[in-house]
Design a protein around this motif. Sequence first.
Motif, PDB file in Angstrom:
ATOM      1  N   THR A  53       0.812  -1.220   0.000  1.00 26.84           N
ATOM      2  CA  THR A  53       0.000   0.000   0.000  1.00 26.84           C
ATOM      3  C   THR A  53       0.847   1.273   0.000  1.00 26.84           C
ATOM      4  OG1 THR A  53      -1.747  -1.213   1.131  1.00 26.84           O
ATOM      5  CG2 THR A  53      -1.892   1.187   1.100  1.00 26.84           C
TER       6      THR A  53
ATOM      7  N   HIS B  17      -7.633   4.670 -10.119  1.00 25.73           N
ATOM      8  CA  HIS B  17      -7.076   5.795  -9.361  1.00 25.73           C
ATOM      9  C   HIS B  17      -6.801   6.983 -10.286  1.00 25.73           C
ATOM     10  CE1 HIS B  17      -3.080   4.492 -10.837  1.00 25.73           C
ATOM     11  NE2 HIS B  17      -2.840   5.773 -10.752  1.00 25.73           N
ATOM     12  N   GLU B  41     -11.819  10.296   3.946  1.00 24.74           N
ATOM     13  CA  GLU B  41     -11.729   9.251   2.929  1.00 24.74           C
ATOM     14  C   GLU B  41     -13.077   8.576   2.705  1.00 24.74           C
ATOM     15  OE1 GLU B  41      -8.769   6.529   4.110  1.00 24.74           O
ATOM     16  OE2 GLU B  41      -7.133   7.980   3.988  1.00 24.74           O
ATOM     17  N   LYS B  42     -13.734   8.270   3.811  1.00 31.50           N
ATOM     18  CA  LYS B  42     -14.962   7.483   3.678  1.00 31.50           C
ATOM     19  C   LYS B  42     -16.015   8.215   2.847  1.00 31.50           C
ATOM     20  CE  LYS B  42     -18.093   4.592   6.311  1.00 31.50           C
ATOM     21  NZ  LYS B  42     -19.271   5.053   5.525  1.00 31.50           N
ATOM     22  N   CYS B  45     -15.135   7.968  -0.692  1.00 29.33           N
ATOM     23  CA  CYS B  45     -15.303   6.593  -1.146  1.00 29.33           C
ATOM     24  C   CYS B  45     -16.765   6.323  -1.451  1.00 29.33           C
ATOM     25  CB  CYS B  45     -14.808   5.613  -0.087  1.00 29.33           C
ATOM     26  SG  CYS B  45     -13.032   5.600   0.113  1.00 29.33           S
ATOM     27  N   SER B  51     -13.148   1.929  -3.258  1.00 24.41           N
ATOM     28  CA  SER B  51     -12.573   1.637  -1.945  1.00 24.41           C
ATOM     29  C   SER B  51     -11.484   2.644  -1.617  1.00 24.41           C
ATOM     30  CB  SER B  51     -12.007   0.228  -1.909  1.00 24.41           C
ATOM     31  OG  SER B  51     -10.769   0.193  -2.554  1.00 24.41           O
ATOM     32  N   ARG B  52     -10.946   2.538  -0.447  1.00 23.59           N
ATOM     33  CA  ARG B  52     -10.026   3.568   0.019  1.00 23.59           C
ATOM     34  C   ARG B  52      -8.689   3.527  -0.713  1.00 23.59           C
ATOM     35  NH1 ARG B  52     -11.432   1.371   4.894  1.00 23.59           N
ATOM     36  NH2 ARG B  52      -9.285   0.933   5.418  1.00 23.59           N
ATOM     37  N   THR B  53      -8.254   2.343  -1.127  1.00 16.55           N
ATOM     38  CA  THR B  53      -6.931   2.249  -1.734  1.00 16.55           C
ATOM     39  C   THR B  53      -6.757   3.172  -2.941  1.00 16.55           C
ATOM     40  OG1 THR B  53      -6.790  -0.023  -0.964  1.00 16.55           O
ATOM     41  CG2 THR B  53      -5.208   0.669  -2.620  1.00 16.55           C
ATOM     42  N   LEU B  55      -8.497   5.628  -3.850  1.00 15.77           N
ATOM     43  CA  LEU B  55      -8.746   7.010  -3.453  1.00 15.77           C
ATOM     44  C   LEU B  55      -7.514   7.630  -2.804  1.00 15.77           C
ATOM     45  CD1 LEU B  55     -11.397   9.049  -2.865  1.00 15.77           C
ATOM     46  CD2 LEU B  55     -10.462   8.645  -0.599  1.00 15.77           C
ATOM     47  N   ARG B  56      -6.897   6.871  -1.915  1.00  9.58           N
ATOM     48  CA  ARG B  56      -5.707   7.390  -1.250  1.00  9.58           C
ATOM     49  C   ARG B  56      -4.601   7.650  -2.262  1.00  9.58           C
ATOM     50  NH1 ARG B  56      -4.617   7.039   3.951  1.00  9.58           N
ATOM     51  NH2 ARG B  56      -2.535   6.272   3.551  1.00  9.58           N
ATOM     52  N   GLY B  75      -5.569  13.373   8.083  1.00 11.24           N
ATOM     53  CA  GLY B  75      -6.329  13.403   6.850  1.00 11.24           C
ATOM     54  C   GLY B  75      -5.969  14.499   5.881  1.00 11.24           C
TER      55      GLY B  75
END
Lengths: 230, 230
Positions: A53, B17, B41-42, B45, B51-53, B55-56, B75
């Motif tokens: 990650t 992404h 994040e949520k 999302c 999902s978060r991956t 997005l991050r 954050g």
Amino acid sequence: MNYLSNTTKDLRRKSLHEELTQTLRDLIIHGSLPPGVKVPEKDLCDACSVSRTPLREALKVLASEGLVVLEPNRGARVSLITPQDMDEVFPVMGALEALAGELACRNVTDDEIREIQALHDEMLGHYRGGDLESYFSVNQRIHEAVLDAARNPTLTTHHRALSARVQRARYVANTTPARWAQAVQEHEDIMTHLRARDGDKLAQVLRLHLENKLTAIKQFLGRRGGVTGG
Amino acid sequence: MNYLSNTTKDLRRKSLHEELTQTLRDLIIHGSLPPGVKVPEKDLCDACSVSRTPLREALKVLASEGLVVLEPNRGARVSLITPQDMDEVFPVMGALEALAGELACRNVTDDEIREIQALHDEMLGHYRGGDLESYFSVNQRIHEAVLDAARNPTLTTHHRALSARVQRARYVANTTPARWAQAVQEHEDIMTHLRARDGDKLAQVLRLHLENKLTAIKQFLGRRGGVTGG
DNA sequence: TTGACAGATAGTTCATACAATAATGCCCTG
DNA sequence: CAGGGCATTATTGTATGAACTATCTGTCAA
């Protein structure tokens, strides 16, 4: 609570992906990860002892800086160093350094000029001693000092991103004695105009400095036959 | 296998992404995500159904572009638009556009000049009709066309990153009739020098164009009292 | 009433598991 | 023996879960 400056990040603890980004950047700049090589995630994970990650997050950032190229579903590879790339990077770098020179002449303090002069003198010592590595290192610090004196973090950020690609070229292209002497002379001019706080002249010589460096590197790349780093 | 150009990415299918990055960038530029807001994040999302991956990963890239600020363990938030920021961004933007103007004059084709002239005329129409949104849109396309004519993807990339921050300011700062008229006149000059392929003059007016835009925006930001978008 | 500490809570960071896609090698066929 | 197709394998892309950090709230003491 409204006053969270955008530049608060300086004294914060670095997170893993941030350290990773810097680590990988250095590996690429110094040629430990040579241009063109595939960079399988798993290998890097093992090497750096982190999970995928944060590593992937770092790769995304490096890709946005142009140091790696991401091919969807086929992984990442270190970007190549081609004459075309250099033709792209150096003019932009020149424009940014020229601007930095202008701004630096407006904002630089006497103390900073003395510091840069000291670096310059140190660099001359390395030149006379033929110590190329040390020369490069101090050289780099001089250019960074000029950027600092410009008082423009955005400029610094973009300059740094390009600088990584430029530095990388230095590690694959030899420096001829003639070019080295020329570069030193250009740095003399840089100091002259900086001390005089002559922004236009400084901008001009910084641009020239980059143009000449490009010529030198392209001559080398041309001799080696195009794409470098396979 | 050696000849994988660094610019292969054009015709590849975009990954999640990457689309996300563009989506979020647009949201930020157009002010749907206003400066200063926290970006949990949520929420994103859920909004984007991912999902978060990925997005991050997108957030990391946007952070490297300066559109969001990441505070470790606390954050992301959309970066603020301060007069200081504008003071940083616009000169750099000016240097890049000036370079683009120079290069464009060397490389632009007659066809391209005709296309840009057509855009310019269309823009004039929107100006006369008082249609600010359409004016901005075509204006943007003109500057992009000049960048394309410069034939330097690296320059384009860095310009685009800064452009996002500049455009954002446009959405928070009003355009006065006086400034609008001035900008149109500057665009007339741009066309004149481009048609004449006078790189130096074009560079000069592009720089001036940005300087004046900065002045206008700062006047507005100053009136509103500093930090914008809380 | 105010300040501080402790627990609870929300949100981020990192790790891992699962799914999907591309690369590889083998076998079968012509 | 060569070439193409299929199965296998490896690697990437995405999702989710576990651990950690910061923040908020409520209580207690001064």
